[in-house]
Design a protein around this motif. Structure first.
Motif, short mmCIF file in Angstrom:
data_model
loop_
_atom_site.label_atom_id
_atom_site.label_comp_id
_atom_site.label_asym_id
_atom_site.label_seq_id
_atom_site.Cartn_x
_atom_site.Cartn_y
_atom_site.Cartn_z
N ILE A 70 0.85 -1.19 0.00
CA ILE A 70 0.00 0.00 0.00
C ILE A 70 0.89 1.23 0.00
CG2 ILE A 70 -1.77 1.31 1.24
CD1 ILE A 70 -2.72 -1.32 2.45
N LYS A 71 0.65 2.12 -0.96
CA LYS A 71 1.43 3.35 -1.10
C LYS A 71 0.47 4.52 -1.25
CE LYS A 71 5.72 1.77 -1.30
NZ LYS A 71 6.80 2.25 -0.39
N ALA B 188 -5.31 -4.65 -14.20
CA ALA B 188 -6.30 -3.86 -13.46
C ALA B 188 -7.48 -4.75 -13.12
CB ALA B 188 -6.74 -2.67 -14.30
N LEU B 189 -8.24 -4.33 -12.12
CA LEU B 189 -9.36 -5.13 -11.64
C LEU B 189 -10.36 -5.41 -12.76
CD1 LEU B 189 -10.17 -6.33 -8.91
CD2 LEU B 189 -11.65 -4.34 -8.56
N LEU C 108 3.62 7.66 -8.13
CA LEU C 108 2.43 6.81 -8.22
C LEU C 108 1.14 7.62 -8.35
CD1 LEU C 108 3.38 4.13 -5.55
CD2 LEU C 108 2.94 3.70 -7.98
N LEU C 109 0.26 7.08 -9.20
CA LEU C 109 -1.07 7.62 -9.39
C LEU C 109 -2.10 6.61 -8.88
CD1 LEU C 109 -0.64 8.83 -13.09
CD2 LEU C 109 -0.38 10.19 -11.01
N LEU C 110 -3.30 7.11 -8.60
CA LEU C 110 -4.36 6.20 -8.15
C LEU C 110 -4.59 5.08 -9.17
CD1 LEU C 110 -7.03 8.68 -6.73
CD2 LEU C 110 -5.30 7.37 -5.47
N ARG D 64 -0.02 -7.29 -5.35
CA ARG D 64 -1.19 -6.41 -5.35
C ARG D 64 -0.77 -5.05 -4.82
NH1 ARG D 64 -5.76 -6.44 -7.87
NH2 ARG D 64 -6.08 -8.63 -7.33
N LEU D 65 -0.78 -4.03 -5.69
CA LEU D 65 -0.41 -2.67 -5.31
C LEU D 65 -1.67 -1.82 -5.16
CD1 LEU D 65 1.61 -0.31 -4.89
CD2 LEU D 65 1.59 -0.01 -7.37
N THR D 66 -1.81 -1.19 -4.02
CA THR D 66 -2.91 -0.26 -3.79
C THR D 66 -2.33 1.12 -3.57
OG1 THR D 66 -4.25 -2.00 -2.77
CG2 THR D 66 -4.90 0.29 -2.34
N VAL D 67 -2.79 2.09 -4.35
CA VAL D 67 -2.34 3.47 -4.21
C VAL D 67 -3.49 4.30 -3.64
CG1 VAL D 67 -1.38 5.48 -5.38
CG2 VAL D 67 -0.80 3.18 -6.18
N LEU D 68 -3.21 4.93 -2.49
CA LEU D 68 -4.26 5.71 -1.82
C LEU D 68 -4.07 7.21 -2.03
CD1 LEU D 68 -4.35 3.73 1.54
CD2 LEU D 68 -5.82 3.43 -0.47
#
Lengths: 115, 113
Positions: free
Chosen positions: A12-13, A38-39, A81-83, A111-115
């Motif tokens: 998570i970033k 992507a999802l 990083l972008l969303l 799995r990368l999650t960008v907040l």
């Protein structure tokens, strides 16, 4: 015979940060490729490394960069990083087609999650 | 450019039903064709492959035949199980400019007990 391994499993970033993902290819393979999934979509090709050089690249900005080490392992770096960079990042290893390889074997992904 | 088109999901079947997931491709030359499967929360696993026209790939009861005349590679299974619930991706090897795999959008399969 170890398959393709990737680390970390999850990450998570926040926007603007930088991230490094790692991959070790299947034993005997010398070519590493990276894909973004992507999802709800199919994987999209980012780039491929062979003999420590980038051989080909998909339609991704320069914020995406990589490296291959002498032991064939590889890193994927993403800057600023972008969303929209939130996705499953898959590493695949293979031999070159001229060496009898036309099949890519995939790791479990990061799995990368960008907040 | 090369591309893969597969039927949209989700596909919902009862256990022991017959499965068909359609896949067509556009390619120059003679690519190898693949089906990959992705179980929830996991990466891609190679399910089967075919490397030339009229080849049939098979694995775990799944089959697909490389049809050059119809540019198709449809996935079939005679009797699905609940454990087959996953997302299935049709793909081809693209050797233009190097070597990479081009994927379809995926078809989600739900199998009910």
């Amino acid at each position: 015979d170890a398959g393709v391994t990737q680390s970390p499993t999850h990450l998570i970033k926040t926007r603007g940060q930088q991230v490094t993902l790692r991959c070790s290819p299947k034993s005997g393979h010398d070519t590493v490729s990276w894909y973004q999934q992507a999802l709800g979509q199919g994987p999209q090709f980012i780039f491929q490394y062979y003999e420590e050089e980038e051989r080909q690249r998909g339609n991704f900005p320069d914020r995406f960069s990589g490296h291959q080490f002498p032991n064939y392992s590889s890193e994927l770096n993403v800057n600023a990083l972008l969303l929209g960079d939130s996705a499953l990042y898959l590493c695949a290893s293979s031999l070159l087609p001229g060496q009898g390889g036309d099949t890519q074997y995939f790791g479990p992904g990061t799995r990368l999650t960008v907040l | 450019g090369n591309s893969v088109t597969q039927m949209e999901g989700p596909v919902t079947l009862s256990e022991e039903a017959f499965l068909t997931i359609n896949c067509t491709y556009t390619a120059t030359g003679y690519p190898s064709l693949f089906w990959y499967v992705q179980y929830p929360g996991e990466g891609l696993q190679l399910l089967l492959k075919a490397t030339k026209a009229d080849d049939k790939g098979s694995n775990k009861g799944f089959e697909a035949t490389y049809r050059k005349e119809t540019t198709s590679f449809h996935l079939e299974k005679g009797s699905v199980q609940v454990s087959d619930s996953a997302v299935y991706f049709c793909a081809l090897s693209d050797r233009t400019g190097g070597f990479k795999t081009i994927f379809g959008a995926g078809t989600r399969l739900f199998v009910k007990a």
